[in-house]
Write a protein that holds these residues in place. Structure first.
Motif, PDB file in Angstrom:
ATOM      1  N   HIS A  21       0.833  -1.202   0.000  1.00 66.42           N
ATOM      2  CA  HIS A  21       0.000   0.000   0.000  1.00 66.42           C
ATOM      3  C   HIS A  21       0.870   1.255   0.000  1.00 66.42           C
ATOM      4  N   ASP A  24       3.430   1.954   2.968  1.00 62.30           N
ATOM      5  CA  ASP A  24       4.109   0.829   3.613  1.00 62.30           C
ATOM      6  C   ASP A  24       5.631   0.948   3.588  1.00 62.30           C
ATOM      7  N   ASP A  83      -6.971  -3.498  -2.969  1.00 60.40           N
ATOM      8  CA  ASP A  83      -6.613  -3.523  -1.554  1.00 60.40           C
ATOM      9  C   ASP A  83      -7.419  -4.589  -0.816  1.00 60.40           C
ATOM     10  N   SER A  84      -6.744  -5.335   0.056  1.00 62.44           N
ATOM     11  CA  SER A  84      -7.332  -6.355   0.933  1.00 62.44           C
ATOM     12  C   SER A  84      -7.632  -7.681   0.247  1.00 62.44           C
ATOM     13  N   HIS A 112       7.641  -6.841   2.776  1.00 62.32           N
ATOM     14  CA  HIS A 112       6.859  -7.090   3.987  1.00 62.32           C
ATOM     15  C   HIS A 112       7.330  -8.339   4.726  1.00 62.32           C
ATOM     16  N   ASP A 116       3.300 -11.106   8.890  1.00 62.78           N
ATOM     17  CA  ASP A 116       2.494  -9.903   9.093  1.00 62.78           C
ATOM     18  C   ASP A 116       1.014 -10.281   9.175  1.00 62.78           C
ATOM     19  N   HIS A 118      -1.558  -8.657   8.164  1.00 62.24           N
ATOM     20  CA  HIS A 118      -2.359  -8.232   7.016  1.00 62.24           C
ATOM     21  C   HIS A 118      -2.145  -9.198   5.849  1.00 62.24           C
ATOM     22  N   GLN A 119      -3.231  -9.675   5.277  1.00 64.28           N
ATOM     23  CA  GLN A 119      -3.139 -10.687   4.220  1.00 64.28           C
ATOM     24  C   GLN A 119      -2.420 -10.163   2.983  1.00 64.28           C
ATOM     25  N   ASP A 120      -2.573  -8.881   2.659  1.00 64.94           N
ATOM     26  CA  ASP A 120      -1.871  -8.324   1.502  1.00 64.94           C
ATOM     27  C   ASP A 120      -0.370  -8.334   1.737  1.00 64.94           C
ATOM     28  N   HIS A 121       0.048  -7.974   2.944  1.00 69.43           N
ATOM     29  CA  HIS A 121       1.471  -7.944   3.276  1.00 69.43           C
ATOM     30  C   HIS A 121       2.079  -9.338   3.183  1.00 69.43           C
ATOM     31  N   LYS A 144       0.355  -1.826  13.666  1.00 71.20           N
ATOM     32  CA  LYS A 144      -1.085  -1.765  13.424  1.00 71.20           C
ATOM     33  C   LYS A 144      -1.825  -2.233  14.664  1.00 71.20           C
ATOM     34  N   ASP A 146      -3.615  -4.708  15.140  1.00 72.62           N
ATOM     35  CA  ASP A 146      -3.628  -6.164  15.340  1.00 72.62           C
ATOM     36  C   ASP A 146      -2.608  -6.608  16.394  1.00 72.62           C
TER      37      ASP A 146
END
Length: 219
Positions: A21, A24, A83-84, A112, A116, A118-121, A144, A146
């Motif tokens: 993103h 990042d 995204d996502s 990344h 991580d 985040h699934q995208d990361h 983040k 999380d």
């Protein structure tokens, strides 16, 4: 702690920065990039953001230009993957990264972290290590809500002036993110202070990375 120079003043260093993103790379490795440039390394940087649609593209481009001021060579690429939903776009993203590999052979890759939250990361990490199999890869962290901060094994100490500049640029260029309660100076400097403590950084701040594989030579 044993210190191994990534590059010395006047040496050329090819760097590939990968971010899912728009903010990042700056959050995870922005201080390291700023320090390399400030310390006189001739940095050739290929800066890739995989999801930067609309106003986020404007933010990503302006921020990259600011962070890369003084670099020897810069190349900024922005994509518009959704995204996502990176895992469902894995084939297309792999093809995109494979095309990047045809244009650049970096000395070091910033990407990344494998674990991580985040699934995208995570998907960017998985594809980075799949596409770039014979490179030094340093995995950066993104704070983040999380709470997925983890233990790292590689550090870049940051002078306080570099840390101030990193924070200033983040807050200046990412207006769409300032409404998030974690996107502020205290978060960025607090995390860097903890990482600076871990590596006993002279000026208290550092960025932390994970390196999975490193070959050593003698002489």
């Amino acid at each position: 702690m044993r210190q191994l120079p990534l590059a010395r003043r006047g040496e050329r260093l090819s760097v590939l920065c990968l971010g899912a993103h728009s903010d990042d790379i700056e959050i995870g490795a922005g201080g390291t990039i700023l320090r390399l440039i400030a310390d006189g390394v001739l940095v050739d940087i290929h800066w890739c953001v995989l999801s930067a649609p609309g106003i986020r593209a404007d933010e990503a481009n302006a921020s990259a230009i600011a962070f890369l001021q003084g670099a020897a060579v810069t190349n900024i690429e922005l994509a518009e993957f959704e995204d996502s939903y990176f895992p469902s776009q894995s084939r297309e993203i792999k093809q995109w990264l494979s095309a990047v590999r045809e244009r650049v052979s970096p000395d070091v890759i910033f990407t990344h972290a494998r674990d991580d939250a985040h699934q995208d990361h995570r998907e960017v990490n998985r594809l980075t290590t799949n596409v770039f199999r014979d490179h030094l890869v340093l995995e950066y962290e993104i704070p983040k809500w999380d709470g997925d901060l983890m233990q790292h094994n590689t550090y870049m100490p940051l002078p306080s002036t570099i840390m101030d500049r990193k924070t200033e640029l983040l807050l200046e260029h990412f207006g769409t993110q300032r409404s998030k309660d974690w996107f502020d100076e205290l978060t960025f400097k607090g995390l860097a202070r903890l990482r600076g403590m871990e590596c006993r950084a002279e000026e208290r701040f550092a960025e932390a990375f994970t390196n999975r594989k490193l070959a050593l030579t003698i002489g």
